[in-house]
Design a protein around this motif. Structure first.
Motif, PDB file in Angstrom:
ATOM      1  N   UNK A  48       0.824  -1.218   0.000  1.00 17.64           N
ATOM      2  CA  UNK A  48       0.000   0.000   0.000  1.00 17.64           C
ATOM      3  C   UNK A  48       0.853   1.260   0.000  1.00 17.64           C
ATOM      4  N   UNK A 101       1.100   3.814  -3.056  1.00 22.60           N
ATOM      5  CA  UNK A 101       0.652   5.169  -2.733  1.00 22.60           C
ATOM      6  C   UNK A 101       1.688   6.203  -3.124  1.00 22.60           C
ATOM      7  N   UNK A 145     -10.149  14.557  -3.420  1.00 22.73           N
ATOM      8  CA  UNK A 145     -10.136  14.888  -4.833  1.00 22.73           C
ATOM      9  C   UNK A 145     -10.633  13.721  -5.682  1.00 22.73           C
ATOM     10  N   UNK A 146     -10.101  12.517  -5.395  1.00 27.03           N
ATOM     11  CA  UNK A 146     -10.471  11.343  -6.188  1.00 27.03           C
ATOM     12  C   UNK A 146     -11.964  11.038  -6.097  1.00 27.03           C
ATOM     13  N   UNK A 178      -5.936  13.415  -1.160  1.00 26.94           N
ATOM     14  CA  UNK A 178      -6.125  12.618  -2.382  1.00 26.94           C
ATOM     15  C   UNK A 178      -7.513  11.993  -2.398  1.00 26.94           C
ATOM     16  N   UNK A 212      -8.226   2.510  -9.273  1.00 28.82           N
ATOM     17  CA  UNK A 212      -9.371   2.488  -8.351  1.00 28.82           C
ATOM     18  C   UNK A 212     -10.669   2.344  -9.141  1.00 28.82           C
ATOM     19  N   UNK A 249      -9.838   1.746  -2.699  1.00 25.53           N
ATOM     20  CA  UNK A 249      -8.389   1.989  -2.679  1.00 25.53           C
ATOM     21  C   UNK A 249      -7.698   0.963  -1.784  1.00 25.53           C
ATOM     22  N   UNK A 260      -2.271   3.311  -0.708  1.00 24.18           N
ATOM     23  CA  UNK A 260      -2.449   4.260   0.392  1.00 24.18           C
ATOM     24  C   UNK A 260      -2.734   5.641  -0.188  1.00 24.18           C
ATOM     25  N   UNK A 261      -3.782   6.286   0.278  1.00 22.15           N
ATOM     26  CA  UNK A 261      -4.121   7.635  -0.179  1.00 22.15           C
ATOM     27  C   UNK A 261      -4.092   8.597   1.004  1.00 22.15           C
ATOM     28  N   UNK A 276     -13.748  13.316  -8.538  1.00 18.06           N
ATOM     29  CA  UNK A 276     -13.438  12.994  -9.935  1.00 18.06           C
ATOM     30  C   UNK A 276     -14.049  11.664 -10.355  1.00 18.06           C
ATOM     31  N   UNK A 280     -14.668   5.135  -2.075  1.00 20.16           N
ATOM     32  CA  UNK A 280     -13.351   5.266  -2.708  1.00 20.16           C
ATOM     33  C   UNK A 280     -12.262   4.759  -1.756  1.00 20.16           C
TER      34      UNK A 280
END
Lengths: 504, 99
Positions: A352, A356, B27-28, B24, A368, B13, B19-20, B31, B9
């Motif tokens: 991850x 990332x 925003x994702x 992020x 995603x 993910x 990893x966000x 979108x 999301x």
């Protein structure tokens, strides 16, 4: 001596054969050109000066010894960075592969090496070929040689810019939804996506395995045919490669150059024009159609009603396949490994953290999206439906090819836009590929060649599509149109591009 | 068709092992919601009578002779790995419990 970098590959090959020029001279001229302009263009991520000159010297020695060599032996070439090259950095435009040295060559690279073409280096691209502007590269933008403030197209903007800026006469691209053809259109160069399976995918870093296809990026239609014949043909290492000989592509290009298209039926696709297409792009398209007609072609209008759903189907199928293909970037066997800053260092958490940090925005977005489209409860509605649309698009093509030998459209709806203009609007970016995507969904071949300058003074592209395994038709029609257009222009379109400032 | 929430999301993910950062994710989520809404129109024409296609050209299974051939050089592969030991990839612990 005239500038060797301005010659087509075919013309350069002729001078090499006659002994007028050596491969070392030709390779050196291109390396000098790269040194002079690539600071501004940034087409290359890696330049292999020493390897290229060593190959060139070897070819010169073998030619001097009287050895029978490949037609393109000694002609330098650039390779998109998504194609693995043994011992030469291959990043696919991603941080996650920074510094990786592949332990093997892609089949097409093996064929290039066996034929003795010096490999100048690796070209810039959108990360893992996801994009239409090369702005998603982790290593900076490539600039369009026609206007350095504009995009060179994508994902293969580096390869297209390299040939358009005379940094290489030949380059390799890959096309999953238009990544060879759309950059060709916006840089005034030529690019071909062969029939799916015409060129081996062994050693391409896969984006979407059912769509990906490598092909030629050049300045002339004949050069594309020569390069396609070199890299194409069956490969046992790619089980989807077509186990039949290629059609006579070079012969078709030479036939087309006599400007006679008598009896050829050209189908204009209703759905790939009109709204969303820049007026100047459409004007050049219609002028090209008139030229084809004057050369004896019969122009008919054909409807492919399901093409309006192609973009939607593509942005489900591609992310779904990509999410699976890119699972291998897990920080275990190659490339980047990032350990989590706190907590236990387990394989799952390393994966991850690595992904990332190692993947850019567009790659994260598409992985995603693909994971979502394939996840329980959504599979039928999204991925399953997209696969059905794929069937409908294939049926549209089959019906259209009953009425026409080739289909045509503008390659891209607009000319090159400004760097940064569409970066924050993924959907607007995706629309650049609206005319090129159907070919990938159906596996049919497509070619883009310049059709002239739009109202903004920037190049527009003309796309020719043919039935699967009939790639020769692209080259015949493409070479005929190229010859007719150049008669009108008094030379190649690229001769009208502004001269790049040369660094010292 | 459901829209894609921030929580959804984050969940996806996690499935994708990416990893966000919170920024992020924000925003994702916006979108992806727009993109999903746009691509969902495939279901308009995907009626039950239309078969699915997974591949551009019809293919049958491909075999090769059952003869051993050399593989890519192991040392070259390991040299390009983040970590290696004793001729193998060296990887983090697989299980999450305390060692």
């Amino acid at each position: 001596m005239s500038d060797l970098t301005r010659l087509s590959a075919a013309a350069l090959a002729e001078r090499l054969r006659s002994g007028e020029v050596s491969s070392v001279e030709a390779t050196r001229a291109h390396l000098d050109r790269i040194a002079a302009v690539d600071g501004a263009v940034h087409a290359f991520l890696h330049v292999s000066d020493e390897d290229a000159l060593a190959t060139a010297a070897d070819i010169d020695a073998r030619r001097a010894a009287g050895e029978e060599l490949h037609l393109l032996a000694g002609v330098p070439i650039a390779v998109k960075d998504v194609v693995v090259t043994k011992g030469v950095p291959t990043t696919a435009g991603s941080r996650i592969l920074e510094g990786w040295l592949p332990p093997y060559d892609a089949t097409l690279v093996g064929r290039i090496k066996a034929a003795g073409l010096p490999i100048l280096g690796k070209t810039n691209m959108d990360e893992f070929a996801m994009g239409s502007s090369t702005e998603h590269s982790a290593y900076g933008n490539t600039h369009n040689p026609w206007d350095l403030t504009r995009i060179p197209g994508g994902s293969g903007g580096g390869s297209a810019a390299a040939v358009a800026a005379y940094e290489a006469p030949l380059a390799i691209g890959t096309d999953t939804g238009g990544s060879i053809r759309q950059p060709a259109a916006v840089t005034g160069s030529v690019g071909v996506k062969p029939t799916y399976g015409s060129v081996s995918r062994y050693g391409l870093i896969a984006l979407a395995s059912s769509l990906d296809q490598a092909g030629p990026v050049t300045r002339t239609v004949l050069d594309s045919a020569l390069l396609h014949e070199l890299i194409g043909g069956h490969d046992p290492l790619d089980s989807t490669s077509i186990a039949e000989p290629l059609p006579d592509l070079v012969g078709a290009a030479r036939l087309g150059a006599n400007r006679d298209l008598s009896g050829v039926r050209v189908g204009v696709i209703t759905e790939l024009q009109g709204e969303g297409y820049q007026p100047g792009v459409l004007a050049r398209f219609h002028e090209s159609l008139e030229l084809l007609q004057r050369a004896g072609a019969q122009v008919v209008e054909v409807s492919c009603p399901h093409f309006t759903y192609a973009l939607a189907a593509y942005y489900l199928i591609l992310p779904a396949e990509a999410s699976s293909n890119l699972a291998k970037f897990d920080g275990m066997r190659f490339g980047l490994r990032v350990e989590p800053s706190e907590g236990p260092v387990t394989a799952e958490r390393v994966m991850g953290a690595t992904r990332g940090q190692g993947f850019g925005d567009e790659v994260k977005r598409r992985i995603i999206l693909g994971t979502y489209a394939l996840s329980a409860g959504y599979y039928d509605a999204y991925y399953g439906s997209a696969q059905k649309v794929r069937t409908l698009i294939q049926r549209d093509f089959a019906a259209a090819f009953e009425q026409a030998d080739v289909l045509v459209s503008p390659t891209a709806p607009t000319t090159a836009f400004k760097l940064g203009e569409k970066l924050d609007d993924p959907l607007a970016m995706y629309l650049n590929d609206v005319a090129t995507i159907p070919a990938n969904l159906a596996g049919v071949p497509g070619l883009s060649l310049p059709s002239g300058l739009s109202d903004d003074g920037l190049p527009a592209g003309f796309q020719v599509l043919a039935p699967a395994k009939a790639d020769d038709r692209l080259y015949r029609v493409g070479a005929a149109l190229e010859a007719l257009l150049e008669d009108e222009w008094g030379g190649p379109l690229l001769a009208q591009a502004p001269e790049l400032e040369v660094a010292r | 068709m459901s829209s894609l929430s921030r929580d959804e999301v984050a969940r996806v993910a996690g499935l994708a092992r990416i990893d966000l950062t919170p920024a992020e994710l924000d925003r994702l989520a916006g979108e992806l919601d727009v993109i999903v809404e746009s691509v969902a129109r495939v279901s308009e024409i995907a009626t039950p009578d239309v078969p699915a296609t997974s591949h551009p050209l019809p293919l049958t299974n491909v075999f090769r002779p059952d003869v051993p051939v050399p593989t890519v050089d192991r040392d070259a592969v390991l040299a390009a790995a983040p970590a290696a030991q004793d001729g193998k990839f060296l990887v983090p612990q697989i299980l999450g419990e305390d060692a």
